[in-house]
Scaffold this active site. Structure first.
Site, short mmCIF file in Angstrom:
data_model
loop_
_atom_site.label_atom_id
_atom_site.label_comp_id
_atom_site.label_asym_id
_atom_site.label_seq_id
_atom_site.Cartn_x
_atom_site.Cartn_y
_atom_site.Cartn_z
N ASP A 155 0.77 -1.24 0.00
CA ASP A 155 0.00 0.00 0.00
C ASP A 155 0.80 1.29 0.00
O ASP A 155 0.24 2.35 -0.26
CB ASP A 155 -0.99 -0.01 1.17
CG ASP A 155 -2.29 0.72 0.82
OD1 ASP A 155 -2.54 0.94 -0.38
OD2 ASP A 155 -3.05 1.08 1.74
N HIS B 46 1.84 4.31 6.36
CA HIS B 46 1.68 4.95 5.05
C HIS B 46 0.46 5.88 4.99
O HIS B 46 0.26 6.54 3.96
CB HIS B 46 1.63 3.89 3.93
CG HIS B 46 0.52 2.90 4.10
ND1 HIS B 46 0.68 1.76 4.85
CD2 HIS B 46 -0.74 2.88 3.63
CE1 HIS B 46 -0.46 1.07 4.82
NE2 HIS B 46 -1.34 1.73 4.09
#
Length: 968
Positions: A106, A374
């Site tokens: 991701d 993230h």
């Protein structure tokens, strides 16, 4: 916490239950933060027993195993290692489990640091997904989604097999030709803040029945075959799940079972067999094919675009305040760890409670690890989640400051001397009638000479060291407020040591230099070209900076050693961006989509010059027009003059700039553009995670060229021509680009609003009305000179000294003026200039470093007992240079660990470990993927530590050790 309640706790509770019901079922889990919260707060003893069993059977597998799945673009290597170590330490201590595969599906783009780190951590294969859409399509078509990646040009033996997910990425494709409901997600989608009472979630897929079983199977098989054509082996990795899935695992697995069994019963007809699998099962199957794989060099996959107008380059700057505080917290943690480690070994009789101290450090380890997510430091979270990250960081920082103050208090016999120490500077502690102490700790393992700033209430101040000698200092009116003054103190401190200074009202004899101010008239930027230039210089031993009085802007910089003059101007510009999806592409937390070129943000500039014998500070204020009351932007540029007898090389060679930016108008993105006459051919260099540099040639695209030429600068960026290099060093991440020859621009701030439904639902509109105050250091000079300076300077900016305050309490009789020099000074810890002491800490893990013993004690249920272990010290040493980068600094370095650490005690034993500490490097056998370069197997540098504790550190190596001292 809301996610735990809404779905995450239910994932682990229901998945564990379902795995126990069917031997064929498997599951992979990544982020330890959610798992640890579940383990500590939710899991029953029976569930804990089941987790142990499932891990042993290989049916539950932790992949990556870090605290989070960290971002790769804007994180610092130190923090990536910290968060991996944090998760791995828990997994090894609790289960004896060591992750060997990654699942980095991701992060928005992939850095070349990651393959090196994951290889050093003992991984056998790496998996990524988000890379440029056009590049992925090309790799997919040519069956090149799998390769062996050599992340570091200096460490070719550190390579890892890498799998890039195909165009379907990490979620199950949900289109069904026979139903208008999405398919394969039978548990539906999680609801916030509470799970539905009746267990019926939105968007639950059509249950598998006899009537649709064949249709479901056909759909799944068709997708598997489509993907099989993109890979070289007959195995297809089919990810089953997505974001926030498996919170109701029973409905998920029962439907999956029906489908898997049906396809396997009819495998002759379908030409496919299907099995539940972990990442390990998949890579094992590919590895056993024994194919020869192509090598990818050290080029990264940044930036990342998902379609022509979607360049994910906005998040390099989003939420600049969060990015800055995350780095400050990381730096404070680094200082606190080495400070505490030294205290434990040098002061075994000390009165500070070690268990409480470890808890204080752990609170900051947790906070710094978690923000590397993230959707954390990237600035791609909602304001509420951003506030949680900030609160956790501030709480952890306060804990570590308290710990450092209590250690100073203990070492200094402060009780006896009637002193008080505080980690935070309270207003009023600078009253002229109170003697103020400043304790300054240098967390780097080098001698440093630098300035620290203290806010004081009067100009008449004197500064003395421990022996009562006068210390060079300069005082001047503060940028921040009219009523206070900034006192700059010149400090020279050896590695991992502290010094104590006293600040007293001046008796006139040895006072600090007082900076004098000259204010220049505010100048309009238009029409100034016609007049004859009025130039004035600001000079130190390394540079002459020339300003133009017609515009109040910088005009040129001369590097005095070579007498090389570079035309040099700086201006603030703004990209105006669109927030209405009906009108075209939008900018948001993730994306940068400028309408057109950037436009100048101010029409007039005010100038004030503060000059003194140690420092000149040039204050430039940028206004929207000549008559505006308030400025929107400011730059404070500092140039230092170092007196004889001090090592001023780094100080002299840096031009420090601090900016004040904001509040911005809505849908503006603010950049500082520096234009020079260097013929750079628009080539830019930026770093990957403060670890290595990447070459960034300007690329022209059909669409979105401006945004697709933005790159992350985590710590370093530079432009150069044949003779001269201009280097930028940063203390937080920014987007950076070269939009013209000789130019470099840094995005400093963004304020956006848009009406994209997904962004509105998730409160992702980045209406950030804050003022940000980032700092950038500039170094200008020949390549040879900048090469020797920039690594040390970057770390000097990252790890500025920690300043603590003390005062004499009450009206006790004054003690003799000579404060004792502390034992901390006795033996500083110092490494050569091309090495960095990356870690010196006491992790507190209770695990045995003998694997068989660790597994045995877990088996016998012993891992739950026992206190934290203070005897094991974690040491990491990193070589800062690439092979061939510098004739001297790129050489391997021999380090005598016994002598390096003799200030802490007598080293009894050293064990070399994998990056996160969980493997003994001598027993770690990683898979050897075949490549054309090494047809037989990978080669390894021998990492044997010789008996006499001497190790050789090669360029770019990061070596990790457990060190044990003789107990006093």
């Amino acid at each position: 916490q809301e996610s735990m309640h809404a779905y995450a706790a239910n994932v682990y509770t229901t998945v564990i239950e379902e795995l126990m019901k069917g031997k064929q079922r498997k599951f992979i889990a990544v982020e330890q933060e959610f798992f640890r919260l579940w383990w500590d707060m939710v899991a029953t003893d029976i569930q804990k027993q089941q987790v142990h069993q499932l891990l042993q059977e290989g049916r539950l597998e932790f992949v990556i195993g870090g605290q989070v799945m960290h971002d790769e673009a804007v994180t610092l290597i130190d923090d990536q290692i910290l968060q991996l170590t944090e998760g791995h330490g828990f997994l090894y201590e609790t289960f004896g489990f060591r992750p060997q595969f990654s699942w980095h599906v991701d992060p928005f783009g992939a850095s070349a640091t990651t393959p090196t780190l994951f290889d050093l951590a003992g991984f056998n294969a790496h998996l990524i997904s988000r890379i440029d859409y056009d590049l992925k399509a090309d790799m997919q078509k040519n069956k090149k989604l799998q390769f062996v990646w050599q992340g570091s040009p200096s460490l070719p033996e550190r390579q890892i097999f890498t799998h890039v997910m195909d165009q379907y990425s990490y979620c199950t494709p949900s289109q069904l030709p026979f139903s208008n409901r999405s398919g394969f997600f039978w548990n539906g989608f999680a609801t916030f803040p509470d799970p539905p009472k009746d267990g019926v979630y939105p968007n639950m897929s059509l249950p598998v029945t006899d009537a649709n079983l064949h249709l479901y199977a056909q759909t799944m098989v068709a997708n598997i075959k489509e993907r099989a054509a993109w890979f070289r082996t007959g195995e297809v990795l089919w990810p089953w799940g997505c974001d926030k899935q498996f919170f109701n695992a029973s409905v998920q697995y029962s439907n999956m079972d029906l489908l898997v069994d049906y396809i396997n019963k009819h495998s002759a007809e379908f030409g496919v067999t299907v099995q539940y699998s972990t990442v390990s099962d998949y890579f094992q199957a590919v590895y056993s094919r024994n194919l020869t794989w192509e090598i990818r060099d050290s080029q990264d996959f940044l930036p990342y675009s998902t379609e022509p107008f979607q360049a994910w380059t906005g998040f390099y700057t989003s939420r600049s305040t969060l990015k800055g505080i995350a780095r400050r917290a990381s730096s404070l943690l680094y200082a606190g760890e080495s400070f505490f480690t030294q205290y434990v070994w040098k002061h075994p009789e000390g009165s500070v409670c070690k268990y409480k101290a470890l808890k204080q450090l752990q609170s900051l380890r947790w906070a710094v690890s978690e923000v590397q997510h993230h959707d954390g430091i990237t600035g791609t979270e909602s304001p509420k989640v951003k506030d949680m990250y900030l609160n956790n960081l501030m709480y952890g920082m306060l804990n570590v400051k308290k710990l450092m103050a209590s250690i100073i208090f203990d070492i200094n016999n402060a009780k006896k001397n009637g002193e008080v120490y505080s980690s935070v500077y309270t207003k009023g502690s600078g009253k002229p009638d109170v003697d103020l102490y400043v304790v300054v700790y240098n967390p780097l393992a080098w001698n440093i000479t630098t300035f620290v700033t203290v806010s004081v209430s009067s100009e008449a101040m004197s500064v003395y060291d421990e022996l009562g000698y006068s210390v060079p200092a300069q005082v001047q009116s503060s940028v921040e407020s009219q009523s206070t003054y900034d006192l700059y103190i010149l400090v020279a401190i050896s590695g991992l040591s502290y010094r104590k200074y006293s600040i007293k009202p001046s008796d006139g004899k040895q006072s600090a230099f007082i900076g004098s101010s000259i204010k220049y008239k505010r100048r309009a930027l238009t029409g100034a070209d016609g007049q004859g230039r009025q130039l004035f210089p600001v000079v130190n031993n390394c540079y002459q900076i020339v300003f133009d009085q017609n515009t109040n802007l910088m005009h040129s910089i001369t590097e005095r050693e070579t007498n090389q003059t570079v035309q040099f101007t700086q201006e603030f510009l703004e990209y105006h961006v669109n927030g209405d999806t009906k009108k075209g592409p939008i900018s948001d937390n993730y994306l940068f989509a400028p309408n057109a070129s950037a436009v100048p943000a101010s029409k007039a500039v005010g100038l004030e010059v503060m000059s003194g014998s140690l420092m000149t500070e040039i204050r430039q204020y940028f206004y929207s027009d000549v008559t505006s009351q308030d400025y929107i932007y400011a730059v404070y540029t500092r140039l230092y003059t170092v007196p004889e007898g001090y090592d001023g090389e780094l100080l002299c060679h840096r031009i420090e700039q601090e900016y004040s930016v904001g509040p911005l108008e809505l849908n503006r993105e603010a950049v500082l553009r520096t234009s020079t006459n260097l013929n750079t051919k628009q080539l830019l260099y930026t770093d990957n995670n403060g670890y290595q540099m990447q070459k960034r040639p300007f690329k022209a695209y059909v669409n979105n060229t401006v945004a697709r030429n933005y790159y992350p600068m985590v710590q370093t960026a530079y432009i150069e021509d044949d003779t001269t290099r201009l280097m930028l060093l940063a203390e937080r991440a920014h987007g950076v680009s070269s939009q013209g020859n000789g130019q470099v621009e840094v995005m400093l701030h963004r304020r956006l609003w848009n009406n994209l439904q997904w962004n509105l639902n998730n409160n992702l509109t980045l209406n950030d009305s804050s003022v940000v105050r980032p700092v950038i250091w500039l170094i200008l000079g020949t390549k040879a000179v900048t090469n020797t300076l920039y690594r040390a300077s970057g770390l000097a900016l990252e790890h500025r000294p920690v300043v603590m305050f003390g005062a004499l309490s009450g009206h006790k009789p004054r003690l003799p003026r000579r404060l004792q020099r502390n034992s901390v000074h006795d033996l500083p810890v110092t490494v050569p200039p091309n090495l960095h002491l990356q870690t010196l800490s006491i992790p507190g893990w209770r695990y045995s470093s003998n694997h068989a013993e660790q597994v045995r004690s877990i088996h016998m249920g012993k891992q739950k007992q026992g206190d934290a272990d203070f005897s094991r010290v974690l040491l990491r040493i990193r070589h800062l240079y690439e092979v061939g980068e510098d004739p001297v600094l790129s050489q391997p370095v021999m380090v005598d660990l016994k002598s390096l650490l003799k200030g802490l005690g007598s080293v009894m034993a050293v064990e070399e470990r994998s990056l996160t500490g969980t493997w003994d490097v001598n027993t770690l056998k990683q898979w050897k993927w075949k490549t054309a370069q090494y047809p037989g197997k990978r080669f390894f540098n021998s990492t044997e530590t010789s008996e006499d504790f001497i190790v050789t550190v090669h360029p770019k190596e990061i070596r990790t050790f457990f060190v044990y001292f003789q107990v006093q």
